[in-house]
Design a protein around this motif. Structure first.
Motif, PDB file in Angstrom:
ATOM      1  N   ALA A 143       6.442   6.344  -0.360  1.00 56.50           N
ATOM      2  CA  ALA A 143       7.329   5.223  -0.076  1.00 56.50           C
ATOM      3  C   ALA A 143       6.628   3.892  -0.340  1.00 56.50           C
ATOM      4  N   ILE A 144       7.387   2.937  -0.814  1.00 60.44           N
ATOM      5  CA  ILE A 144       6.920   1.548  -0.909  1.00 60.44           C
ATOM      6  C   ILE A 144       7.198   0.926   0.445  1.00 60.44           C
ATOM      7  N   ARG A 145       6.162   0.606   1.190  1.00 63.95           N
ATOM      8  CA  ARG A 145       6.331   0.232   2.593  1.00 63.95           C
ATOM      9  C   ARG A 145       6.406  -1.266   2.824  1.00 63.95           C
ATOM     10  N   PHE A 146       5.850  -2.072   1.898  1.00 60.76           N
ATOM     11  CA  PHE A 146       5.772  -3.511   2.174  1.00 60.76           C
ATOM     12  C   PHE A 146       5.739  -4.273   0.845  1.00 60.76           C
ATOM     13  N   ALA A 147       6.860  -4.256   0.112  1.00 60.77           N
ATOM     14  CA  ALA A 147       6.923  -5.023  -1.136  1.00 60.77           C
ATOM     15  C   ALA A 147       6.775  -6.509  -0.807  1.00 60.77           C
ATOM     16  N   ASP A 148       5.970  -7.220  -1.583  1.00 57.89           N
ATOM     17  CA  ASP A 148       5.614  -8.589  -1.206  1.00 57.89           C
ATOM     18  C   ASP A 148       5.791  -9.575  -2.365  1.00 57.89           C
ATOM     19  N   GLY A 149       4.818  -9.657  -3.290  1.00 59.22           N
ATOM     20  CA  GLY A 149       4.933 -10.573  -4.417  1.00 59.22           C
ATOM     21  C   GLY A 149       5.510  -9.871  -5.633  1.00 59.22           C
ATOM     22  N   GLY A 156      10.012  -7.296 -19.951  1.00 58.04           N
ATOM     23  CA  GLY A 156      10.944  -6.749 -18.970  1.00 58.04           C
ATOM     24  C   GLY A 156      10.312  -5.946 -17.862  1.00 58.04           C
ATOM     25  N   LYS A 157       9.044  -5.565 -18.012  1.00 61.75           N
ATOM     26  CA  LYS A 157       8.391  -4.810 -16.946  1.00 61.75           C
ATOM     27  C   LYS A 157       8.155  -5.725 -15.740  1.00 61.75           C
ATOM     28  N   ILE A 158       8.199  -5.116 -14.569  1.00 64.40           N
ATOM     29  CA  ILE A 158       8.111  -5.866 -13.321  1.00 64.40           C
ATOM     30  C   ILE A 158       6.857  -5.439 -12.569  1.00 64.40           C
ATOM     31  N   TYR A 159       6.053  -6.417 -12.189  1.00 59.00           N
ATOM     32  CA  TYR A 159       4.831  -6.156 -11.431  1.00 59.00           C
ATOM     33  C   TYR A 159       5.012  -6.694 -10.015  1.00 59.00           C
ATOM     34  N   PHE A 160       4.638  -5.878  -9.045  1.00 61.06           N
ATOM     35  CA  PHE A 160       4.824  -6.318  -7.658  1.00 61.06           C
ATOM     36  C   PHE A 160       3.789  -5.660  -6.757  1.00 61.06           C
ATOM     37  N   SER A 161       3.577  -6.280  -5.614  1.00 65.72           N
ATOM     38  CA  SER A 161       2.588  -5.760  -4.673  1.00 65.72           C
ATOM     39  C   SER A 161       3.268  -4.955  -3.575  1.00 65.72           C
ATOM     40  N   ASP A 162       2.590  -3.900  -3.165  1.00 69.35           N
ATOM     41  CA  ASP A 162       2.941  -3.134  -1.972  1.00 69.35           C
ATOM     42  C   ASP A 162       1.787  -3.403  -1.022  1.00 69.35           C
ATOM     43  N   ALA A 163       1.982  -4.356  -0.114  1.00 72.88           N
ATOM     44  CA  ALA A 163       0.872  -4.938   0.635  1.00 72.88           C
ATOM     45  C   ALA A 163       0.095  -3.929   1.473  1.00 72.88           C
ATOM     46  N   SER A 164       0.794  -2.946   2.020  1.00 68.47           N
ATOM     47  CA  SER A 164       0.135  -1.980   2.897  1.00 68.47           C
ATOM     48  C   SER A 164       0.886  -0.661   2.883  1.00 68.47           C
ATOM     49  N   GLN A 165       0.134   0.426   2.798  1.00 69.40           N
ATOM     50  CA  GLN A 165       0.743   1.747   2.954  1.00 69.40           C
ATOM     51  C   GLN A 165       0.640   2.230   4.395  1.00 69.40           C
ATOM     52  N   ARG A 166       0.069   1.413   5.241  1.00 65.58           N
ATOM     53  CA  ARG A 166      -0.127   1.779   6.642  1.00 65.58           C
ATOM     54  C   ARG A 166       0.894   1.117   7.570  1.00 65.58           C
ATOM     55  N   SER A 186      -8.177  -1.055   6.210  1.00 66.07           N
ATOM     56  CA  SER A 186      -8.236   0.226   5.515  1.00 66.07           C
ATOM     57  C   SER A 186      -7.989   0.090   4.015  1.00 66.07           C
ATOM     58  N   SER A 187      -7.574  -1.105   3.580  1.00 66.78           N
ATOM     59  CA  SER A 187      -7.428  -1.428   2.147  1.00 66.78           C
ATOM     60  C   SER A 187      -6.532  -0.437   1.407  1.00 66.78           C
ATOM     61  N   THR A 188      -5.293  -0.337   1.886  1.00 69.00           N
ATOM     62  CA  THR A 188      -4.323   0.548   1.227  1.00 69.00           C
ATOM     63  C   THR A 188      -3.329  -0.231   0.364  1.00 69.00           C
ATOM     64  N   GLY A 189      -3.514  -1.549   0.250  1.00 67.49           N
ATOM     65  CA  GLY A 189      -2.625  -2.353  -0.580  1.00 67.49           C
ATOM     66  C   GLY A 189      -2.779  -2.007  -2.053  1.00 67.49           C
ATOM     67  N   ARG A 190      -1.695  -2.211  -2.808  1.00 61.73           N
ATOM     68  CA  ARG A 190      -1.743  -1.852  -4.225  1.00 61.73           C
ATOM     69  C   ARG A 190      -0.821  -2.768  -5.039  1.00 61.73           C
ATOM     70  N   VAL A 191      -0.994  -2.693  -6.347  1.00 61.68           N
ATOM     71  CA  VAL A 191      -0.134  -3.400  -7.293  1.00 61.68           C
ATOM     72  C   VAL A 191       0.610  -2.353  -8.103  1.00 61.68           C
ATOM     73  N   LEU A 192       1.921  -2.523  -8.241  1.00 61.64           N
ATOM     74  CA  LEU A 192       2.759  -1.541  -8.905  1.00 61.64           C
ATOM     75  C   LEU A 192       3.447  -2.148 -10.127  1.00 61.64           C
ATOM     76  N   GLU A 193       3.830  -1.284 -11.049  1.00 65.70           N
ATOM     77  CA  GLU A 193       4.613  -1.691 -12.207  1.00 65.70           C
ATOM     78  C   GLU A 193       5.911  -0.896 -12.219  1.00 65.70           C
ATOM     79  N   TYR A 194       7.018  -1.587 -12.392  1.00 66.97           N
ATOM     80  CA  TYR A 194       8.308  -0.917 -12.548  1.00 66.97           C
ATOM     81  C   TYR A 194       8.781  -1.124 -13.983  1.00 66.97           C
ATOM     82  N   ASP A 195       9.098  -0.026 -14.644  1.00 67.05           N
ATOM     83  CA  ASP A 195       9.558  -0.072 -16.030  1.00 67.05           C
ATOM     84  C   ASP A 195      11.068   0.169 -16.053  1.00 67.05           C
TER      85      ASP A 195
END
Length: 363
Positions: A143-149, A156-166, A186-195
């Motif tokens: 699950a994407i728990r905390f979409a942020d930026g 057309g690709k979209i880049y966004f952060s999922d600030a925390s998986q916790r 715990s550093s579970t934040g990540r950057v995602l790409e949506y195509d």
């Protein structure tokens, strides 16, 4: 007297047991915080952000990100779940859409759809007819728990952060979830790409302590990413795949390090410069970095005793090579949680996750 002493001892034992054993939501990780730079040099205390004029938001609260749309109007998401639209002077204020969650980062794609990073709902799209749809709320089975930026690329690709998986926002309270994540480290934040072509999301990079603002470089080859929990801004290759930034790689480098506050939104300004909001100054949490048990103890204390950042307005601008070219502050606390800046030809609009109005100053 003996009875009083026994009661007092029993009460003391209860307090000790509570402070030592009561469950808390974090499993804190020890880390080494860099020595704060203080407000000196380029960050010397100033009043350049003070006296901001205010645009009323009709009773809404929390313009965490402000976007200048292709129609010349301003868009901002607020705590109620609404996305507001208004003229540059605040006139013609209206509800453009309601996500039912907590809209944070905003950007338009080439088809005129408003792309929304919603901390509760995930990555959303608001069509020109104002209908809201979910683009992604999972990466595979996660699950994407905390979409942020969010930032939309020219392809057309979209880049966004999922600030925390916790920690996910509860009752749309992003501040509480953010604080817990930074406390835990715990550093579970990540950057995602949506195509949009495959209608799927993938992990670009992870291992971030509350990944926040996201912005594309001018050549679209890199992403600038705020890592709030460790006071820095990264430069990460868009073609990275499942990269862990805690492991050295030519695809990721720290561009701004050891900032005096928590970096938040990243927004492109005039002349290619990049505006960054600092949502609060660093505090006594640095002293607890290598003391996980002390952070657990702190969460058992009344909220009023937690070392939260004091209200302090602070935004800055930097170039793509990491050179800071502007630093604006308001030590008065009138701009308490400055999450970013949107620059137009005449004004700087100040993002603020906790305010009941939108501040602006002359450019």
């Amino acid at each position: 007297m003996k009875k009083i002493a026994k009661v007092s001892m029993f009460a003391a034992l209860l307090v000790a047991a509570y402070l030592g054993l009561w469950p808390v939501p974090i499993v804190p990780v020890s880390w080494t915080a860099p020595t704060p730079p203080g407000y000196t040099g380029i960050h010397a205390v100033n009043q350049r952000l003070a006296g901001a004029r205010q645009i009323a938001l009709g009773g809404e609260v929390g313009p965490e990100h402000v976007l200048l749309g292709p129609d010349g109007k301003l868009y901002t998401g607020v705590a109620s779940g609404k996305i507001l639209r208004m003229n540059a002077d605040g006139a013609a204020l209206e509800t453009y859409a309601d996500t039912g969650g907590r809209p944070l980062g905003l950007d338009f794609d080439g088809a005129g759809q408003l792309i929304v990073a919603d901390a509760v709902k995930g990555l959303l799209s608001v069509a020109p007819d104002r209908s809201v749809s979910v683009l992604a709320d999972h990466v595979g089975s996660e699950a994407i728990r905390f979409a942020d930026g969010v930032a939309v690329a020219a392809n057309g690709k979209i880049y966004f952060s999922d600030a925390s998986q916790r920690f996910a926002p509860v009752r749309r309270d992003t501040m509480e979830a953010a604080m817990l994540d930074v406390l835990e480290q715990s550093s579970t934040g990540r950057v995602l790409e949506y195509d949009p072509a495959s209608k799927a999301a993938r992990v670009v990079a992870g291992g971030l302590s509350f990944s926040n603002g996201v912005l594309l470089s001018g050549d679209q080859r890199w992403l600038y990413v705020s890592e709030s929990g460790k006071y820095r801004v990264w430069k990460i290759a868009v073609d990275a795949a499942g990269l862990d930034v805690r492991v050295a790689s030519p695809q990721a480098q720290v561009l701004l390090d050891n900032l005096p506050g928590y970096p938040d939104n990243l927004v492109r300004g005039a002349g290619g410069r990049i505006w960054l909001g600092l949502s609060g100054p660093r505090n006594d949490l640095d002293k607890m970095a290598d003391k996980p048990s002390l952070r657990k103890l702190m969460l058992r204390l009344p909220r009023a005793l937690w070392p939260e950042p004091k209200p302090y307005g602070h935004v800055l601008a930097f170039t793509e090579d990491g050179r800071i070219v502007a630093d604006l502050q308001d030590p008065s606390g009138a701009s308490p949680v400055t999450t970013g800046v949107t620059e137009t030809a005449e004004r700087l609009y100040i993002h603020n996750v906790g305010a009941g109005s939108m501040g602006w100053i002359k450019r």
